[in-house]
Design a protein around this motif. Sequence first.
Motif, mmCIF file in Angstrom:
data_model
loop_
_atom_site.group_PDB
_atom_site.id
_atom_site.type_symbol
_atom_site.label_atom_id
_atom_site.label_comp_id
_atom_site.label_asym_id
_atom_site.label_seq_id
_atom_site.Cartn_x
_atom_site.Cartn_y
_atom_site.Cartn_z
ATOM 1 N N SER A 15 -4.828 -9.431 2.703
ATOM 2 C CA SER A 15 -4.155 -10.466 2.017
ATOM 3 C C SER A 15 -3.287 -9.922 0.819
ATOM 4 O O SER A 15 -3.362 -8.866 0.488
ATOM 5 N N ASP A 16 -2.265 -10.683 0.291
ATOM 6 C CA ASP A 16 -1.546 -10.265 -0.926
ATOM 7 C C ASP A 16 -2.435 -10.081 -1.958
ATOM 8 O O ASP A 16 -2.192 -8.883 -2.601
ATOM 9 N N SER A 17 -3.321 -10.757 -2.271
ATOM 10 C CA SER A 17 -4.366 -10.532 -3.234
ATOM 11 C C SER A 17 -5.302 -9.508 -3.143
ATOM 12 O O SER A 17 -5.962 -8.787 -3.802
ATOM 13 N N ARG A 18 -6.042 -9.622 -1.572
ATOM 14 C CA ARG A 18 -7.101 -8.694 -1.325
ATOM 15 C C ARG A 18 -6.464 -7.599 -0.432
ATOM 16 O O ARG A 18 -6.288 -7.466 0.920
ATOM 17 N N ARG A 19 -5.872 -6.500 -1.059
ATOM 18 C CA ARG A 19 -5.125 -5.502 -0.532
ATOM 19 C C ARG A 19 -6.065 -4.552 -0.218
ATOM 20 O O ARG A 19 -5.561 -3.144 0.348
ATOM 21 N N ASP A 20 -7.451 -4.280 -0.114
ATOM 22 C CA ASP A 20 -8.197 -3.580 0.297
ATOM 23 C C ASP A 20 -8.254 -2.167 -0.476
ATOM 24 O O ASP A 20 -8.605 -1.100 0.426
ATOM 25 N N VAL A 21 -8.029 -2.189 -1.683
ATOM 26 C CA VAL A 21 -7.995 -0.991 -2.645
ATOM 27 C C VAL A 21 -9.328 -0.965 -3.356
ATOM 28 O O VAL A 21 -9.954 -1.849 -3.851
ATOM 29 N N ARG A 49 -0.215 1.087 -7.331
ATOM 30 C CA ARG A 49 1.009 0.449 -6.692
ATOM 31 C C ARG A 49 1.038 0.343 -4.976
ATOM 32 O O ARG A 49 0.430 1.141 -4.207
ATOM 33 N N ALA A 50 1.543 -1.013 -4.751
ATOM 34 C CA ALA A 50 1.584 -1.294 -3.241
ATOM 35 C C ALA A 50 2.412 -0.313 -2.433
ATOM 36 O O ALA A 50 2.039 -0.006 -1.253
ATOM 37 N N THR A 51 3.318 0.421 -2.792
ATOM 38 C CA THR A 51 4.136 1.206 -2.055
ATOM 39 C C THR A 51 3.327 2.375 -1.604
ATOM 40 O O THR A 51 3.847 2.966 -0.488
ATOM 41 N N TRP A 52 2.278 2.773 -2.294
ATOM 42 C CA TRP A 52 1.647 3.900 -1.998
ATOM 43 C C TRP A 52 0.503 3.705 -0.882
ATOM 44 O O TRP A 52 -0.284 4.510 -0.391
ATOM 45 N N LYS A 53 0.269 2.567 -0.556
ATOM 46 C CA LYS A 53 -0.713 1.957 0.526
ATOM 47 C C LYS A 53 -0.129 2.312 1.999
ATOM 48 O O LYS A 53 0.921 2.756 2.157
ATOM 49 N N LYS A 54 -1.306 2.458 2.987
ATOM 50 C CA LYS A 54 -0.569 2.425 4.239
ATOM 51 C C LYS A 54 -0.158 1.253 5.167
ATOM 52 O O LYS A 54 0.158 1.259 6.172
ATOM 53 N N ASP A 55 -0.882 0.184 4.367
ATOM 54 C CA ASP A 55 -0.570 -1.418 4.770
ATOM 55 C C ASP A 55 -0.694 -2.332 3.766
ATOM 56 O O ASP A 55 -1.092 -1.861 2.644
ATOM 57 N N ARG A 56 -0.506 -3.654 3.969
ATOM 58 C CA ARG A 56 -0.543 -4.656 2.913
ATOM 59 C C ARG A 56 -1.925 -4.737 2.730
ATOM 60 O O ARG A 56 -2.161 -4.681 1.308
ATOM 61 N N LEU A 104 -5.752 4.622 -2.422
ATOM 62 C CA LEU A 104 -4.704 3.500 -1.867
ATOM 63 C C LEU A 104 -4.933 3.489 -0.340
ATOM 64 O O LEU A 104 -4.815 2.108 0.301
ATOM 65 N N THR A 105 -5.188 4.577 0.188
ATOM 66 C CA THR A 105 -5.142 4.786 1.707
ATOM 67 C C THR A 105 -6.515 5.154 2.281
ATOM 68 O O THR A 105 -6.728 5.250 3.447
ATOM 69 N N LYS A 106 -7.616 5.126 1.345
ATOM 70 C CA LYS A 106 -9.027 5.498 1.630
ATOM 71 C C LYS A 106 -9.104 6.929 2.453
ATOM 72 O O LYS A 106 -9.748 6.918 3.525
ATOM 73 N N ARG A 107 -8.439 7.621 1.759
ATOM 74 C CA ARG A 107 -8.311 9.130 2.216
ATOM 75 C C ARG A 107 -9.388 9.782 1.136
ATOM 76 O O ARG A 107 -8.982 9.875 0.079
ATOM 77 N N TYR A 108 -10.339 10.329 1.162
ATOM 78 C CA TYR A 108 -11.635 10.621 0.235
ATOM 79 C C TYR A 108 -11.174 12.111 -0.058
ATOM 80 O O TYR A 108 -10.815 12.683 0.915
ATOM 81 N N VAL A 134 -8.531 17.471 -7.906
ATOM 82 C CA VAL A 134 -7.449 17.350 -7.012
ATOM 83 C C VAL A 134 -6.226 17.878 -7.744
ATOM 84 O O VAL A 134 -5.683 17.419 -8.880
ATOM 85 N N SER A 135 -5.319 18.670 -7.434
ATOM 86 C CA SER A 135 -4.459 19.464 -7.897
ATOM 87 C C SER A 135 -3.043 18.476 -8.456
ATOM 88 O O SER A 135 -2.617 18.749 -9.457
ATOM 89 N N ASP A 136 -2.815 17.675 -7.313
ATOM 90 C CA ASP A 136 -1.758 16.872 -7.653
ATOM 91 C C ASP A 136 -2.066 15.393 -7.977
ATOM 92 O O ASP A 136 -2.987 14.854 -7.176
ATOM 93 N N PHE A 137 -1.739 15.115 -9.102
ATOM 94 C CA PHE A 137 -2.534 13.774 -9.791
ATOM 95 C C PHE A 137 -2.217 12.546 -9.048
ATOM 96 O O PHE A 137 -2.894 11.645 -8.734
ATOM 97 N N ASP A 138 -0.948 12.384 -8.550
ATOM 98 C CA ASP A 138 -0.522 11.235 -7.612
ATOM 99 C C ASP A 138 -1.302 11.231 -6.238
ATOM 100 O O ASP A 138 -1.655 10.085 -5.829
ATOM 101 N N LYS A 139 -1.827 12.333 -5.705
ATOM 102 C CA LYS A 139 -2.359 12.512 -4.592
ATOM 103 C C LYS A 139 -3.908 11.817 -4.749
ATOM 104 O O LYS A 139 -4.408 11.161 -3.829
ATOM 105 N N LEU A 140 -4.463 11.852 -5.882
ATOM 106 C CA LEU A 140 -5.737 11.039 -6.249
ATOM 107 C C LEU A 140 -5.463 9.650 -6.017
ATOM 108 O O LEU A 140 -6.512 9.043 -5.381
#
Length: 607
Positions: free
Chosen positions: A385-391, A375-382, A283-287, A272-278
Motif C-alpha cells: 500500500s502507499d504506507s506499507r511499501r514493504d521496505v 526513496r520510492a523511486t528506487w523500489k521495484k514496485d509500490r 528497497l528491492t530486497k536484493r541482499y 558495498v562499493s557503491d553507496f547507492d546500491k546499498l
Amino acid sequence: MKKIIDIFSLCGILLLFSSCQKWLDMPSESKFDTNTTFENASKAEMAVLGAYSAAISQEMYYQLLSGTDECMSTENNNSKEIFARYAYDATNTVNSTYTAMYSAAERANSCIKGITALASKSGSDKILTDKLLGEAYAIRAYAYFNIVRFWGDVPFSTIPTMDATTFTLPRTNRDIIYDQCVADLQKATELIPWKKEAGIPSERISKQAAYGLLARVALHAAGYSLRWNLDTYDAGSVKLATRPDAARVTELYTIARNACNAVMIQNENSLVSDFDKLWRDLLTKRYNDESIWEFGMYGPNHPDVRLAYTSGISTPTGSTYSKSGPQIAAMPTLYFEYEEGDQRRDASICNYEILNAAGTASMNAYPSRTIGKYRATWKKDRGSSDSRRDVNAPILRYADILLMFAEAESKLNGVTDDAKEAYEKVRLRAFKNDAAKIGTTPTDPQEFLNAIIKERKLELAFEGVRRTDLVRWGVQYETLMDEKSKLIDMANHTGKYANIPKFAAYKRINMTVFEEPTIGLPIYKTYLTEPDQTEKNLLTANGYTLVNLYGTNTGAMFYNNELKADAIWVTRFFNGLTKNKTELLPLSNTMMNENPELRAQQHPLYR
C-alpha cells in the motif's frame, strides 16, 4: 486445563489483574499454549517469528528519528514536531516503542522458557533448537536495549507473565538490565551460527548480528546516561554520568571491541562499493554482504513503519510511485557536512521530489530535502500500500561494525593502527577508494572520537542510531545547540555558509519507472544572489529551471518553509532541549496509568 501464555507486554500494556484475567479467558488465535507451541522445533520457530514481529515501531523511523543533527520534523506544531524540538512532557511523549518492545521481550521470555524445555527432550533437533534459543535471547536483549536507551531505568523481568507473582513492577537500575542484555547476547553468539555457513536470511539474527548487537549494547552500557537516585527521585540527584564501576566500563569496551573483531575476522561481510546500491538493494530486497540484519517487511499486515512513505521522498497520487508524503527531512546543514566527492551525500539526502502525476522531478530547496535512502523511486514496485511499501528496516550493517570497532579499540588502547584501519575503510568507501580525499586520520584519542562522532552521522544518517549515540557520548545538548547555531548561520548566509549557493539552475527530468537510475539532479550553475532577468531568460531559453534554494518547496505535498533566521520553525528549533533532562524520555501518562508502580517513579524533572 492448558496454561495460556500471555503475549501482551509485561509493563508496556499491562492491565490490572481483573482485566487481565478476563482477557486470559477469551479465545484468541494470537495466543498459544505451552502444551503444543513448544512440542517440536518447527512450532517453536513460529513462536520465535512472533517475537521478531513485535520488535519494531513506527516511532523508531519517525519521531525518534527526528530531533537530531541529521534529521528534523517537517510538521507544524503538532505532537511530532513538538517531540522533535524536545518540548514534550508526560502528556504528549511517545508510547508505542515502549509498548512494542515490552511485547517483544514478553514473547522472547516465553520462547526462552519453552525452547529450553524442548531442548532437554531426547530426539529434539539440537542445531535448530540452539539457533532458536539464541534468537530468543537476542530478541529479548534487543527489546530491553531499546527501552533502556530511551527511558533509562525501567521495569524488568526475564520470566513470562504467566509465571510472574505480580502484574506490575517498579523501575530496575539500567546497569542491571544492560548487563543482562550483554549476557543474553553472549549466549546468542554461542548458539546461533554464522550467516553464510547456515544460510540465514538477512531478516533473521545470525551470529554476526548477535555480535553486532552485543557491541552496540556494550557501548551504550559503558557510555553516559542520565541518572538519578532511585530511592528518592530527588531532582537534585539528576546527572549525566557513566556507571560508577570503572573496571566494568573497561570490560564493556573490551566486549564491544572483541565482538566487532569476531565479525571482521570471520570475513563473511564487506562494504558495498557503491553507496547507492546499498539502498537500492534494501528497497528491492536484493541482499548483499554489507547488510547484517534487516527487519523484514512483507505484505499488508506487517508493522506500519512507513519507510518510503513518511520517511522517504515526496511523490504524488497519480504518479508511477503513488503517494508518499515525507514528514521528516534531512537537517539543511547535513548536506554541507559531506565533503565534495563523498558519494554518500546524494544517496542519503535526496535533492528532488516528484512534482506531478507526469513524474516531473523538481529540485528541492535546502529545508525540503528529504531522506534519499528510502526513496520510492528506487523500489521495484509500490509495495502492499502507499504506507506499507514493504521496505525492510535497516538494523545493522558492516560499516557500523567497523566504526564501533574503531571507537572501542581507541577507548582501550588509543588510536592504534587497527582502529585507524577500520575507520579509514569506511572513509575510503565514501570516496570510491580515493585515499587522497579522506584526509588525515587524527591520532589524538579525543580528536579521533570526534572524527568517529562525525563519521557515524555521515555514514549512518537516518538509520535510527543517532539520538542515543549522542547521549552515550555525553554530548547531546552541546551537539544540538551547536546544530541550531549552524542552522541560524546558514539562514543568515554567514560563517561557513557565507558562500553556499542561494540559487541553482538545473534541468527537470521525468521519472516514470521503478528502479529509477537517478541519484541526484545535476546542477548546471549556482548563484550567490538571485540572477538578473537577462540571465533568467537565458536559462529558460536553454531549458533550465531556476530554484531558490532558500525558498519554499516547489510542490504542495509537505513542508513549505523558507530558510530565514526569523522564521518560526528556525527560532523554536530545539527550544525544549535542556541539559541533564532531555537525554531520557519521560514516562507517558498512559504508561503510568497502566502500571501503578511507576506513578511515583517519573523522571524527576518531568514530575
